[in-house]
Write a protein that holds these residues in place. Structure first.
Motif, PDB file in Angstrom:
ATOM      1  N   ARG A 144       0.830  -1.187   0.000  1.00 32.49           N
ATOM      2  CA  ARG A 144       0.000   0.000   0.000  1.00 32.49           C
ATOM      3  C   ARG A 144       0.876   1.253   0.000  1.00 32.49           C
ATOM      4  O   ARG A 144       2.056   1.193   0.313  1.00 32.49           O
ATOM      5  CB  ARG A 144      -0.920   0.031   1.230  1.00 32.49           C
ATOM      6  CG  ARG A 144      -1.850  -1.151   1.338  1.00 32.49           C
ATOM      7  CD  ARG A 144      -2.918  -0.906   2.392  1.00 32.49           C
ATOM      8  NE  ARG A 144      -2.356  -0.588   3.698  1.00 32.49           N
ATOM      9  CZ  ARG A 144      -2.001  -1.494   4.609  1.00 32.49           C
ATOM     10  NH1 ARG A 144      -2.157  -2.790   4.340  1.00 32.49           N
ATOM     11  NH2 ARG A 144      -1.504  -1.131   5.767  1.00 32.49           N
ATOM     12  N   LYS A 145       0.251   2.374  -0.319  1.00 36.54           N
ATOM     13  CA  LYS A 145       0.979   3.644  -0.371  1.00 36.54           C
ATOM     14  C   LYS A 145       1.720   3.918   0.938  1.00 36.54           C
ATOM     15  O   LYS A 145       2.875   4.340   0.934  1.00 36.54           O
ATOM     16  CB  LYS A 145      -0.009   4.773  -0.663  1.00 36.54           C
ATOM     17  CG  LYS A 145       0.619   6.162  -0.728  1.00 36.54           C
ATOM     18  CD  LYS A 145      -0.409   7.214  -1.103  1.00 36.54           C
ATOM     19  CE  LYS A 145      -1.431   7.393   0.021  1.00 36.54           C
ATOM     20  NZ  LYS A 145      -2.374   8.523  -0.263  1.00 36.54           N
ATOM     21  N   GLU A 146       1.058   3.649   2.063  1.00 40.08           N
ATOM     22  CA  GLU A 146       1.674   3.909   3.363  1.00 40.08           C
ATOM     23  C   GLU A 146       2.882   3.004   3.598  1.00 40.08           C
ATOM     24  O   GLU A 146       3.868   3.415   4.213  1.00 40.08           O
ATOM     25  CB  GLU A 146       0.657   3.716   4.490  1.00 40.08           C
ATOM     26  CG  GLU A 146      -0.494   4.707   4.497  1.00 40.08           C
ATOM     27  CD  GLU A 146      -1.621   4.315   3.547  1.00 40.08           C
ATOM     28  OE1 GLU A 146      -2.617   5.058   3.490  1.00 40.08           O
ATOM     29  OE2 GLU A 146      -1.517   3.270   2.858  1.00 40.08           O
TER      30      GLU A 146
ATOM     31  N   GLU B 209       5.771   4.364   1.788  1.00 41.13           N
ATOM     32  CA  GLU B 209       6.317   5.488   2.558  1.00 41.13           C
ATOM     33  C   GLU B 209       7.253   4.979   3.666  1.00 41.13           C
ATOM     34  O   GLU B 209       8.305   5.566   3.925  1.00 41.13           O
ATOM     35  CB  GLU B 209       5.186   6.319   3.160  1.00 41.13           C
ATOM     36  CG  GLU B 209       4.450   7.194   2.168  1.00 41.13           C
ATOM     37  CD  GLU B 209       5.352   8.223   1.510  1.00 41.13           C
ATOM     38  OE1 GLU B 209       6.211   8.797   2.206  1.00 41.13           O
ATOM     39  OE2 GLU B 209       5.208   8.446   0.297  1.00 41.13           O
TER      40      GLU B 209
ATOM     41  N   ALA C  92       6.479   2.422  -7.553  1.00 43.10           N
ATOM     42  CA  ALA C  92       7.124   2.262  -6.242  1.00 43.10           C
ATOM     43  C   ALA C  92       8.621   2.006  -6.409  1.00 43.10           C
ATOM     44  O   ALA C  92       9.445   2.585  -5.696  1.00 43.10           O
ATOM     45  CB  ALA C  92       6.472   1.122  -5.461  1.00 43.10           C
TER      46      ALA C  92
END
Length: 210
Positions: free
Chosen positions: A70-72, A75, A107
């Motif tokens: 996921r995006k998080e 990060e 990513a």
């Protein structure tokens, strides 16, 4: 022969180097295939290894399970990568996929930009890319400056000896453009067989030194 030994903390690093480890892959939680280590483990291990002229490749992976993040989670990987780079790691080990059995290109480009100046290994996420896409994936990783691909040559539950034909195909296709680094089930017992069959000069494992 360069022997990259995979460790999940600092504890055994001095002994493994003394026994012939020539590069360390540093990760935590080997039972789930490895995740990023803590600040303390990373700093102590990197400093010790550098005092012995041994390179460290640090895992960048926020959790076990699949390689679709996921995006998080991306990060988290970005922050871990920057942090480990600041601590002096020689390289990073990472891999992101999408749900179509292909590289998560967005990513990976983001992480590779942050990893500039470091060696980069695309880890065994490679073995979860659809087989029909794997040669194209080698091309993509070459194009984007990845140094090596860590691969078992097939599903991890298979013996690596059963995957030598596929590993040879990767090596022949890569043709020196990127290093194919076999791993998963290589020990000091079968090391000579695998290296002679594949004509390689780097291997990876947890049990490849005495």
């Amino acid at each position: 022969m360069l022997r990259e030994v995979c460790v999940e903390n600092f504890t055994n690093v001095p002994e493994l180097i003394a026994k012939g480890a020539s590069r360390i892959e540093l990760c935590d939680n080997l039972s789930v295939g490895g995740t990023s280590v803590s600040h303390g483990v990373a700093e102590v291990t990197i400093n010790y290894c550098h005092s012995k002229n041994i390179k460290v490749m640090a895992m960048i992976r926020p959790r076990g399970g699949n390689f679709i993040y996921r995006k998080e989670e991306v990060e988290i990987m970005k922050r871990d990568l920057v942090h480990l780079k600041q601590l002096g790691t020689d390289g990073v080990v990472l891999g992101c996929l999408n749900d179509n059995g292909w590289i998560d290109e967005e990513a990976m480009k983001t992480l590779l930009h942050l990893a500039e100046g470091l060696e980069v290994t695309f880890h065994m996420a490679f073995d979860h890319i659809r087989p029909e896409n794997q040669f194209k994936a080698i091309d993509w990783l070459v194009k984007h400056g990845v140094n090596r691909i860590l691969t078992h040559g097939g599903p991890l539950h298979t013996k690596i000896e059963a995957n030598l034909v596929r590993l040879k195909e990767y090596i022949n296709y890569a043709n020196g453009r990127i290093k194919i680094l076999p791993g998963g089930g290589i020990t000091n017992k079968n090391l000579s067989l695998i290296t002679s069959e594949l004509q390689i000069d780097e291997v990876h494992g947890t049990k490849i030194v005495e």
